[in-house]
Write a protein that holds these residues in place. Structure first.
Motif, PDB file in Angstrom:
ATOM      1  N   ALA A   1      80.448 110.671 -14.339  1.00 57.50           N
ATOM      2  CA  ALA A   1      80.312 111.864 -13.491  1.00 57.50           C
ATOM      3  C   ALA A   1      79.040 111.859 -12.654  1.00 57.50           C
ATOM      4  CB  ALA A   1      80.413 113.148 -14.315  1.00 57.50           C
ATOM      5  N   PHE A   2      78.578 110.682 -12.275  1.00 56.25           N
ATOM      6  CA  PHE A   2      77.466 110.610 -11.337  1.00 56.25           C
ATOM      7  C   PHE A   2      77.968 110.904  -9.917  1.00 56.25           C
ATOM      8  CE2 PHE A   2      75.851 107.539 -14.641  1.00 56.25           C
ATOM      9  CZ  PHE A   2      74.822 108.360 -15.079  1.00 56.25           C
ATOM     10  N   GLU A   3      77.096 111.460  -9.081  1.00 58.22           N
ATOM     11  CA  GLU A   3      77.490 111.801  -7.709  1.00 58.22           C
ATOM     12  C   GLU A   3      77.718 110.558  -6.866  1.00 58.22           C
ATOM     13  OE1 GLU A   3      74.640 114.437  -6.020  1.00 58.22           O
ATOM     14  OE2 GLU A   3      75.209 116.140  -7.292  1.00 58.22           O
ATOM     15  N   ASP A   4      76.909 109.545  -7.111  1.00 54.08           N
ATOM     16  CA  ASP A   4      77.025 108.318  -6.339  1.00 54.08           C
ATOM     17  C   ASP A   4      76.270 107.210  -7.069  1.00 54.08           C
ATOM     18  OD1 ASP A   4      74.309 108.857  -5.819  1.00 54.08           O
ATOM     19  OD2 ASP A   4      74.740 109.745  -3.871  1.00 54.08           O
TER      20      ASP A   4
ATOM     21  N   VAL B   1      71.943 104.802 -10.829  1.00 55.21           N
ATOM     22  CA  VAL B   1      70.754 103.965 -10.973  1.00 55.21           C
ATOM     23  C   VAL B   1      69.551 104.812 -11.389  1.00 55.21           C
ATOM     24  CG1 VAL B   1      69.119 102.492  -9.729  1.00 55.21           C
ATOM     25  CG2 VAL B   1      71.592 102.206  -9.378  1.00 55.21           C
ATOM     26  N   GLN B   2      69.463 106.005 -10.829  1.00 54.03           N
ATOM     27  CA  GLN B   2      68.370 106.920 -11.180  1.00 54.03           C
ATOM     28  C   GLN B   2      68.361 107.226 -12.677  1.00 54.03           C
ATOM     29  OE1 GLN B   2      68.392 110.558  -8.883  1.00 54.03           O
ATOM     30  NE2 GLN B   2      67.196 111.644 -10.437  1.00 54.03           N
ATOM     31  N   TYR B   3      69.542 107.284 -13.285  1.00 49.38           N
ATOM     32  CA  TYR B   3      69.649 107.553 -14.713  1.00 49.38           C
ATOM     33  C   TYR B   3      69.552 106.285 -15.555  1.00 49.38           C
ATOM     34  CZ  TYR B   3      70.531 112.534 -14.402  1.00 49.38           C
ATOM     35  OH  TYR B   3      70.383 113.889 -14.214  1.00 49.38           O
ATOM     36  N   GLY B   4      69.223 105.165 -14.935  1.00 51.64           N
ATOM     37  CA  GLY B   4      68.956 103.939 -15.680  1.00 51.64           C
ATOM     38  C   GLY B   4      70.135 103.016 -15.851  1.00 51.64           C
TER      39      GLY B   4
ATOM     40  N   ASP C   1      80.758 105.398  -5.268  1.00 57.26           N
ATOM     41  CA  ASP C   1      81.006 106.766  -5.712  1.00 57.26           C
ATOM     42  C   ASP C   1      80.387 107.072  -7.078  1.00 57.26           C
ATOM     43  OD1 ASP C   1      82.647 105.344  -7.414  1.00 57.26           O
ATOM     44  OD2 ASP C   1      84.512 106.342  -6.826  1.00 57.26           O
ATOM     45  N   GLY C   2      79.672 106.115  -7.666  1.00 59.41           N
ATOM     46  CA  GLY C   2      79.004 106.321  -8.943  1.00 59.41           C
ATOM     47  C   GLY C   2      79.822 105.918 -10.156  1.00 59.41           C
TER      48      GLY C   2
END
Length: 355
Positions: free
Chosen positions: A142-145, A150-153, A79-80
């Motif tokens: 508060a990441f979506e998943d 991971v996309q944000y590092g 869930d991030g």
């Protein structure tokens, strides 16, 4: 800079065990400004040596530690949200509902909060709130998943460090901040180096700060091996217990005489020297029987044995986002440390080492 401004600058730096770089950079810059040449041990401790002109002068080490307690990302959930392992000692009760910063490998800073189950969601379930395990506390950016995290590092091994603003209390006598354990010591060594900049001493002083104290007194083992002092003075902050009905460690009662902790007993020669020096210098002191340890516990077992102690202050609610400490206590400790290093000579060191 006024004392509060110096306190604010150091306590708002975010640097945890193994990731002390921002504090080390701050210390290095100031040491160079004062005319000293810093050197480093293999784990990242930073020290300067003020060499005495006296032949065969005793070597004395004065050491803070740079790290504050924090966390390291151990898992990224689907869930991030994140789970962590602690870097240093944390009471789970002070972790939830707080702001942190996550530092990625590439230097990005990501805001994080810690979440707990609100009481509304417990109503009607029959569940009783339990003391959480640190490994179960939710760290939420508060990441979506997981893919977005991971996309944000974000990656396992990233560090998460408390974020707070340092402020004065209403009476102007105390400060609220994170990390006085042990930015207190970092400020102590900088103030000492400024005081000593144009002074000659009959002892050689090694002054600086260790790494990784909060995870097992690791840096002190390395620095004492490298610099080989005959005496070791840790400068560190300890927990006050005055708000819990205990008179062992009270705010505003001066610097601590730490006769005992679970890993260290002050030797009689050093005890006599400290008591006599405090009396001569008219420094306000309080006896402190500690339940935890400092770098003195590692240093006194290093090499062939190094008489050691801690020049300390106490603070309420350490290892949390909001510590309270007294500015006069800092001034008393600084005066004590100045008196100690200016009173030491070969004869005095020999008396201290005579047990």
């Amino acid at each position: 800079m006024e004392l509060f401004d110096k306190v604010k600058a150091l306590t708002e730096i975010q640097a945890t065990s193994g990731f002390e770089g921002p504090v080390r950079d701050y210390l290095k810059k100031r040491m160079v400004e004062l005319g000293y040449t810093p050197e480093f041990d293999g784990l990242g401790g930073i020290f300067v040596t003020k060499t005495s002109k006296v032949e065969n002068a005793p070597r004395i080490m004065v050491a803070a530690h740079m790290d504050e307690v924090g966390f390291m990302v151990s898992a990224i959930k689907s869930d991030g949200t994140l789970r962590v392992v602690p870097l240093g000692g944390w009471n789970p009760l002070v972790v939830s509902g707080q702001r942190f910063t996550l530092f990625t490998r590439t230097g990005q800073k990501i805001p994080v909060v810690t979440g707990g189950l609100p009481p509304h969601l417990l109503r009607g379930t029959g569940a009783t709130p339990q003391m959480p395990a640190l490994s179960d506390i939710v760290f939420d950016a508060a990441f979506e998943d997981a893919a977005e995290a991971v996309q944000y590092g974000v990656a396992q091994g990233d560090v998460i460090i408390p974020e707070t603003e340092t402020i004065l209390t209403a009476n102007g006598k105390n400060v609220m901040s994170k990390a006085w354990d042990n930015r207190y010591g970092c400020l102590m060594i900088l103030e000492l180096l400024e005081f000593l900049a144009d002074k000659e001493l009959p002892v050689t002083l090694i002054v600086g700060a260790n790494v990784q104290e909060e995870v097992g007194l690791r840096g002190a083992k390395v620095s004492t091996t490298k610099f080989k002092p005959e005496l070791f003075f840790a400068v560190d902050c300890s927990p006050a217990s005055d708000t819990f009905g205990d008179d062992n460690g009270q705010l505003g009662q001066g610097t601590t005489l730490r006769f005992f902790d679970p890993g260290h007993i002050m030797l009689p020669g050093l005890k006599n020297f400290l008591l006599n020096t405090a009396e001569t210098a008219k420094v306000k002191t309080q006896v402190y029987m500690a339940k935890g340890g400092t770098d003195a516990g590692a240093a006194h077992l290093a090499n062939e044995g190094i008489p050691s102690t801690t020049i300390g202050v106490v603070a309420r609610y350490i290892h949390s986002h909001q510590t309270i400490f007294n500015l006069d206590d800092f001034s008393q400790a600084q005066n004590f440390l100045r008196a100690i290093v200016t009173h030491l000579n070969a004869d005095q060191v020999a008396q201290i080492k005579n047990y």
